[in-house]
Design an enzyme around this catalytic site. Sequence first.
Site, PDB file in Angstrom:
ATOM      1  N   SER A 158       0.703  -1.192   0.142  1.00  0.00           N
ATOM      2  CA  SER A 158       0.011   0.037  -0.095  1.00  0.00           C
ATOM      3  C   SER A 158       0.910   1.235  -0.104  1.00  0.00           C
ATOM      4  CB  SER A 158      -0.960  -0.074   1.243  1.00  0.00           C
ATOM      5  OG  SER A 158      -1.747  -1.153   1.284  1.00  0.00           O
ATOM      6  N   GLU A 213       1.757  11.847 -10.377  1.00  0.00           N
ATOM      7  CA  GLU A 213       0.616  11.087 -10.772  1.00  0.00           C
ATOM      8  C   GLU A 213      -0.570  11.033 -10.306  1.00  0.00           C
ATOM      9  OE1 GLU A 213       1.973   6.514 -11.047  1.00  0.00           O
ATOM     10  OE2 GLU A 213       3.692   7.694 -11.433  1.00  0.00           O
ATOM     11  N   LYS A 268      -3.908   9.532  -8.239  1.00  0.00           N
ATOM     12  CA  LYS A 268      -4.008   8.281  -7.437  1.00  0.00           C
ATOM     13  C   LYS A 268      -5.550   7.938  -7.739  1.00  0.00           C
ATOM     14  CE  LYS A 268      -4.290   6.475  -2.619  1.00  0.00           C
ATOM     15  NZ  LYS A 268      -5.273   5.845  -2.619  1.00  0.00           N
ATOM     16  N   LYS A 289       6.566   9.535  -6.485  1.00  0.00           N
ATOM     17  CA  LYS A 289       7.372   8.627  -6.350  1.00  0.00           C
ATOM     18  C   LYS A 289       8.794   9.180  -6.810  1.00  0.00           C
ATOM     19  CE  LYS A 289       3.942   5.280  -8.145  1.00  0.00           C
ATOM     20  NZ  LYS A 289       3.549   4.414  -9.250  1.00  0.00           N
ATOM     21  N   CYS A 349     -47.436  19.639 -14.364  1.00  0.00           N
ATOM     22  CA  CYS A 349     -46.590  20.384 -14.055  1.00  0.00           C
ATOM     23  C   CYS A 349     -46.626  21.036 -12.661  1.00  0.00           C
ATOM     24  CB  CYS A 349     -46.511  21.459 -15.149  1.00  0.00           C
ATOM     25  SG  CYS A 349     -45.212  22.638 -14.775  1.00  0.00           S
TER      26      CYS A 349
END
Length: 702
Positions: A89, A120, A122, A302, A420
């Site tokens: 994870s 980037e 997730k 990263k 209506c």
Amino acid sequence: MVAMTTNSVVPLADAASYAAAVEEATRAAAAYYATGGSTLDDDAYDRLARGITAYEEQHPEEVLAGSPTGKVAGGAATGDVPHTVPMLSLDNVFSEEQFVTWTASVERRIGRPVAAWSVEPKLDGLAVAARYHEGRLDRLITRGDGTAGEDVSHAIGAVLGLPERLGTPVTLEVRGEILMTDEQFDAANATRTAHGAAPFANPRNGAAGTLRAKDRPYRVEMTFFAYGALALPGSGALTDTLGELPHSEVLRYVAGLGVRTAADTEVAPRTAGTVEEVLAGVEDIAGRRAALPFGIDGIVIKADPAADRRDAGSGTRAPRWAIAYKLPAVEKVTRLIGVEWNVGRTGIIAPRAVLEPVEIDGSTVGYATLHNPADITRRDLRLGDQVMVYKAGDIIPRVQAPVAHLRTGEERPIEFPRSCPRCGSEIDTSEQRWRCTQGRDCRLVASVSYAAGRDQLDIEGLGATRVVQLVDAGLVTDFADLFTLERERLLGLERMGETSTDNLLAAIETARTRPLSRVFCALGVRGTGRSMSRRIARHFATMDRIVAADAEELQQVDGIGKEKAAAVVAELAELAPLIAKLVAAGVGMTEPGVTPPPAPGTVAEEAADADGGTDGGSGLPLHAMKVVVTGAMTGPLEKLSRNETNELIERAGGTSSSSVSTRTSLLVAGEKAGSKRAKAEALGIRIVSPDEFAEMVAPFLD
């Protein structure tokens, strides 16, 4: 920068509340990883998990064996297919400060600055590993507990973006996220309810439940996005190659094999050399979240170089070289307590959900859209339901689906109107969106006020109060009547002196000369707005050509598909009497600076096709350019609204856009341009100031 919630936790006062929290979190995680039917929404689970972690940090001697802390998937998922490399994870941060602290810890660990970062989206789905043997997909495995996962190979063939054969016969494992796009989620729920099954609460749960389901009498699609890859035994030279490539290069390699990545989306992965550039990327991706056709709940950062990742290493639960910068929750579970039926300016009868107020993304939500009666029926919504409500950015919150497994049996059907709600007339139910048979006449004041608005005819001094007065006096039955108003009759109205009357008539006279795009927008054709009206006007040049166009011709306009084209043709036929009145009143019906398209099948048409267009735009200063405007404008552009600026761009031959990408031709950067300027600089896109841009389009400035 995007606001984050850094201290949102469930407070746990004692050992009993801690034990109860562990039990609740474990139960919710088990339900999610088994069927996708968690009893908690994502934000509630995260707050509970953070509360558990905080209590354990203060009372380490009381940590229970069943605690989700430090475990992949909270310890709830299992599997019997071993992973070749642990499938971990990610740890989370929730603010700039936390992120900066984390980057410093990574650089201390490796003993040097990280050379580059990958930034980037997730993706909000389910992590899987796809194993290819000599280019053929032969196994699909969930993350499970990180060391082993569940075999879900039965889903092969139902996942877009994950080809069953690669372009090259290599042996490797591609890791990524399986999710449902908004379109796939709607289609899945339509299919499920048609087969008597309860709808999914949200796309994430839909993907989790669908991926594990076997032997269903129906099949629904999902989408895969790769976020990494690794070599498998038998990979040969690929083993060394993938292990030494930067992460960004691995993604490019995978995309080249035919596997989908996020590279072709508005939130494409990008690399950054500094923390400041990373944070600019985080802000850019977060700012696009509302418009994406799939869910994201954060941004993943990263270390890009292989050496940096290798030296940083991994823990038992998460790698030390990657982190998830979580975004505020945009969906929550709350109760549906009522439905209101509102009538729009074109007579559309729209249902609106009345909710128990709930805080989502920093604001309190008490209402949400329900689209139409067919949508209510398809989602099987009932009064008293616990419902999943979604909100992102400035978009109106919407009800996604009921959380069916939380029903108590006391829920009641939603009653649909039989006439209506505004005027009592009959309702046309022949289409999914119900409409009062009186159409625009049901909301005449709203329809005329819209036409007179700033982005349409821009008739100064004609607000809603004045429109009501004109309608009540019988002087206006549609907005075309504005152009036939007589001075003497206006002077007879209350609070209409000579000055206000002359000013109003002068404003109406100016409106008579508005370009076709404004007039068409004032018509309020369903399915078109300001931008689409400009595209239609630029394509056809005159109103008579628009009215004469069939559905096939309308589909030549960017953004108009088959279904919308048919609807526009039908509505224009309905509006023919109003258009005729406008023509008779001398209202402008042409778009300045645009050459009408040649007749189909003529030599001129063939020449236009060869030249790349039909509007003669090659001589315009912004011909074929995609232009983004950001920051505070100065000089001649200062007084223009953003819509007027977009209109200016399109008159000058360009296309306006709200986001910077590789397709952007020009960025107009005003004061405090922010991340869009940084991205344009990184991509080598031409950047001009507001004054420079004003010089470029000077002939088109009013």
